[in-house]
Scaffold this motif. Structure first.
Motif, PDB file in Angstrom:
ATOM      1  N   PRO A  57       0.932  -1.294  -0.044  1.00  0.00           N
ATOM      2  CA  PRO A  57      -0.031  -0.127  -0.046  1.00  0.00           C
ATOM      3  C   PRO A  57       0.871   1.260  -0.090  1.00  0.00           C
ATOM      4  O   PRO A  57       0.326   2.280  -0.227  1.00  0.00           O
ATOM      5  N   GLU A  58       1.999   1.136   0.384  1.00  0.00           N
ATOM      6  CA  GLU A  58       2.998   2.522   0.213  1.00  0.00           C
ATOM      7  C   GLU A  58       3.193   2.736  -1.061  1.00  0.00           C
ATOM      8  O   GLU A  58       3.511   3.854  -1.300  1.00  0.00           O
ATOM      9  N   ALA A  59       3.153   1.870  -1.987  1.00  0.00           N
ATOM     10  CA  ALA A  59       3.531   2.273  -3.318  1.00  0.00           C
ATOM     11  C   ALA A  59       2.071   2.239  -4.215  1.00  0.00           C
ATOM     12  O   ALA A  59       1.998   2.818  -5.248  1.00  0.00           O
ATOM     13  N   PHE A  60       1.210   1.515  -3.759  1.00  0.00           N
ATOM     14  CA  PHE A  60      -0.197   1.436  -4.656  1.00  0.00           C
ATOM     15  C   PHE A  60      -1.356   1.430  -3.642  1.00  0.00           C
ATOM     16  O   PHE A  60      -1.802   0.305  -3.032  1.00  0.00           O
ATOM     17  N   PRO A  61      -1.843   2.565  -3.431  1.00  0.00           N
ATOM     18  CA  PRO A  61      -3.009   2.694  -2.553  1.00  0.00           C
ATOM     19  C   PRO A  61      -3.994   1.931  -2.856  1.00  0.00           C
ATOM     20  O   PRO A  61      -4.329   1.505  -4.134  1.00  0.00           O
ATOM     21  N   HIS A  62      -4.925   1.318  -1.801  1.00  0.00           N
ATOM     22  CA  HIS A  62      -5.915   0.355  -1.897  1.00  0.00           C
ATOM     23  C   HIS A  62      -5.586  -0.860  -2.750  1.00  0.00           C
ATOM     24  O   HIS A  62      -5.967  -1.040  -3.831  1.00  0.00           O
ATOM     25  N   PRO A  63      -4.423  -1.446  -2.502  1.00  0.00           N
ATOM     26  CA  PRO A  63      -3.859  -2.374  -3.342  1.00  0.00           C
ATOM     27  C   PRO A  63      -4.666  -3.622  -3.699  1.00  0.00           C
ATOM     28  O   PRO A  63      -4.446  -4.353  -4.729  1.00  0.00           O
ATOM     29  N   PHE A  73      -8.141   0.805 -12.719  1.00  0.00           N
ATOM     30  CA  PHE A  73      -7.501   1.182 -14.106  1.00  0.00           C
ATOM     31  C   PHE A  73      -7.059   2.617 -14.447  1.00  0.00           C
ATOM     32  O   PHE A  73      -6.601   2.794 -15.476  1.00  0.00           O
ATOM     33  N   ASP A  74      -7.392   3.422 -13.354  1.00  0.00           N
ATOM     34  CA  ASP A  74      -6.677   4.719 -13.515  1.00  0.00           C
ATOM     35  C   ASP A  74      -5.569   4.938 -12.557  1.00  0.00           C
ATOM     36  O   ASP A  74      -5.225   6.265 -12.445  1.00  0.00           O
ATOM     37  N   ARG A  75      -4.928   4.004 -12.278  1.00  0.00           N
ATOM     38  CA  ARG A  75      -3.472   4.167 -11.282  1.00  0.00           C
ATOM     39  C   ARG A  75      -2.524   4.981 -12.254  1.00  0.00           C
ATOM     40  O   ARG A  75      -2.408   4.696 -13.446  1.00  0.00           O
ATOM     41  N   PRO A  76      -1.655   5.705 -11.732  1.00  0.00           N
ATOM     42  CA  PRO A  76      -0.572   6.448 -12.139  1.00  0.00           C
ATOM     43  C   PRO A  76       0.415   5.412 -13.007  1.00  0.00           C
ATOM     44  O   PRO A  76       0.588   4.220 -12.244  1.00  0.00           O
ATOM     45  N   LYS A  77       1.079   5.740 -13.769  1.00  0.00           N
ATOM     46  CA  LYS A  77       2.009   4.734 -14.263  1.00  0.00           C
ATOM     47  C   LYS A  77       3.392   4.526 -13.518  1.00  0.00           C
ATOM     48  O   LYS A  77       4.010   3.702 -13.660  1.00  0.00           O
ATOM     49  N   ALA A  78       3.638   5.592 -12.667  1.00  0.00           N
ATOM     50  CA  ALA A  78       4.503   5.533 -11.441  1.00  0.00           C
ATOM     51  C   ALA A  78       3.805   5.691 -10.254  1.00  0.00           C
ATOM     52  O   ALA A  78       3.165   6.128  -9.926  1.00  0.00           O
ATOM     53  N   PRO A  79       4.635   4.507  -9.410  1.00  0.00           N
ATOM     54  CA  PRO A  79       5.596   3.773  -9.566  1.00  0.00           C
ATOM     55  C   PRO A  79       5.282   2.527 -10.451  1.00  0.00           C
ATOM     56  O   PRO A  79       3.900   1.989 -10.306  1.00  0.00           O
ATOM     57  N   PRO A  80       6.186   2.063 -11.334  1.00  0.00           N
ATOM     58  CA  PRO A  80       5.553   0.778 -12.141  1.00  0.00           C
ATOM     59  C   PRO A  80       5.637  -0.308 -11.021  1.00  0.00           C
ATOM     60  O   PRO A  80       6.401  -0.708 -10.290  1.00  0.00           O
ATOM     61  N   HIS A  81       4.686  -1.597 -11.332  1.00  0.00           N
ATOM     62  CA  HIS A  81       4.513  -2.612 -10.860  1.00  0.00           C
ATOM     63  C   HIS A  81       5.747  -3.707 -11.423  1.00  0.00           C
ATOM     64  O   HIS A  81       6.407  -3.120 -12.247  1.00  0.00           O
ATOM     65  N   VAL A  82       6.033  -4.568 -10.577  1.00  0.00           N
ATOM     66  CA  VAL A  82       7.086  -5.519 -10.862  1.00  0.00           C
ATOM     67  C   VAL A  82       6.707  -6.859 -11.357  1.00  0.00           C
ATOM     68  O   VAL A  82       7.504  -7.789 -11.257  1.00  0.00           O
ATOM     69  N   GLY A  83       5.585  -6.775 -12.067  1.00  0.00           N
ATOM     70  CA  GLY A  83       5.143  -8.229 -12.746  1.00  0.00           C
ATOM     71  C   GLY A  83       5.880  -8.593 -13.677  1.00  0.00           C
ATOM     72  O   GLY A  83       5.949  -9.979 -13.999  1.00  0.00           O
TER      73      GLY A  83
END
Length: 401
Positions: free
Chosen positions: A323-329, A334-344
């Motif tokens: 959640p520190e990188a992706f709120p409500h993880p 589908f409107d998440r910012p491109k940064a930070p990028p996921h590590v998939g």
């Protein structure tokens, strides 16, 4: 804590994300074999970007098939990684992959029939679709593709319990064989067969390459830029990586959308959302949950001293729900910012070479399947693969409208 054994527990196989949240709370966890497991986004990406960490070294062996496979650039660090990846990278740029759109669409449409019926998303579509695409690109005839799928499944299953490279790992390997999770004889046969097939296919393609990718491998081999084993390893890597991860991404993604109907209602009627949806689905339930790096020197990471030669287990799936990188993880957005990028797709120099192809295939797959879905689905029939190295579905019955 034995993190990988905990992930094998039935509850965590079904849903590992509460366990990953526990691991993020403690930040760094030491495993029984002495590795350090990291689950926070900042720590995982820091190790990916740190040149002091390397891929694990390959064990010594006289087994010729294994020696060939160990030359996959996925398993190597620079300069070999750079040299080998450079051979095929131009064929996987977004512009080059964009030209494959008609082929990818044609294959997808051929696999999903019109009309009301039930299919197994995994067996009938998610696996044969990317397998057919990569086999078209590598010149593998349709008659050989089922055998290829079987070899690939045996090899990827072996990733859960790889052959031991140290005496410390031997007890785990023996327990795995006793529990019938590990099948070394089947793995050896599959590797021998696939290496033999790849050698024959590449030799045959020297005179008449079936695609730009195979032509690039052949030209690099003739020019002395890569040797015969490296050509075989690259060909096999493209075959396995070219369909296994995408197949699991497709099945994981459709299940996630059916579990979060609000997200499905957003994307199903709006194809323009598909690129963002694919990236979000990769973040949400990645097919490749973790990887390993080895410290090349003594270093402090996540507040823990890591000795030279010590392994670090990077829990990418846990980092993608930080959640520190992706709120409500735990929500699909589908409107998440491109940064930070996921590590998939990993991060840094080992960022997936086939990412553009995987994205295209996943977008086409969703655009093919979602409009055909019946509103009535029994999600309890979806069965997970009993794997911690690859996160995917064994079967997923779906009703088509």
């Amino acid at each position: 804590m034995d993190v990988l054994e905990r992930l094998r527990e039935p509850t965590n196989l079904a849903d590992p994300y509460p366990f990953y949240a526990e691991l993020r709370e403690v930040r760094a966890t030491r495993t029984p074999l002495g590795a350090i497991a990291l689950a926070r986004y900042g720590d995982v990406t820091a190790v990916f970007a740190d040149s002091r960490f390397a891929k694990p070294s390959m064990p010594r062996t006289a087994w010729k098939a294994a020696l060939a496979v160990m030359r996959m650039f996925l398993l190597l660090d620079p300069p070999d990684h750079t040299r080998l990846r450079r051979v095929v990278a131009p064929a996987f740029t977004p512009s080059a992959i964009g030209e494959l759109g008609p082929l990818v669409n044609r294959v997808a449409e051929s696999l999903v029939p019109d009309g009301e019926r039930e299919i197994d998303l995994v067996a009938d579509f998610a696996y044969p679709f990317p397998l057919a695409v990569i086999c078209e690109l590598l010149g593998v005839p349709p008659s050989d593709r089922p055998q290829f799928a079987a070899w690939s499944r045996v090899i990827t299953t072996s990733l859960d319990d790889p052959m031991p490279t140290t005496l410390k790992e031997l007890p785990r390997a023996l327990r795995s064989i006793a529990a019938r999770r590990s099948h070394p004889i089947a793995t050896i046969r599959a590797l021998n067969s696939m290496v033999g097939y790849a050698r024959t296919a590449l030799d045959r393609a020297l005179a008449d390459p079936p695609s730009e990718i195979v032509d690039r491998i052949g030209r690099a081999r003739r020019a002395g830029e890569i040797d015969a084993d490296e050509a075989v390893a690259t060909w096999i890597l493209l075959t396995i990586a070219g369909h296994e991860t995408t197949a699991n991404l497709i099945a994981n993604g459709v299940l996630a959308l059916l579990e979060q109907r609000d997200a499905l209602a957003q994307v199903a009627p709006r194809p323009e959302l598909l690129p963002a949806a694919v990236d979000e689905l990769l973040r949400f339930d990645s097919p490749v949950p973790h990887t390993v790096r080895v410290a090349g020197e003594a270093v402090n990471v996540a507040g823990v001293d890591v000795a030279r030669g010590q392994q670090v287990l990077l829990l990418m799936a846990a980092a993608n729900r930080d959640p520190e990188a992706f709120p409500h993880p735990d929500q699909l957005r589908f409107d998440r910012p491109k940064a930070p990028p996921h590590v998939g797709f990993a991060h840094g120099i080992h960022f997936c070479a086939g990412a553009a192809l995987a994205r295209l295939e996943a977008e086409v797959a969703l655009n093919t399947v979602l409009p055909r879905l019946d509103d009535r689905q029994d999600l309890s029939r979806a069965r997970r693969r009993p794997s911690v190295a690859v996160r995917g579905l064994e079967s997923f019955p779906l009703r088509l409208a």
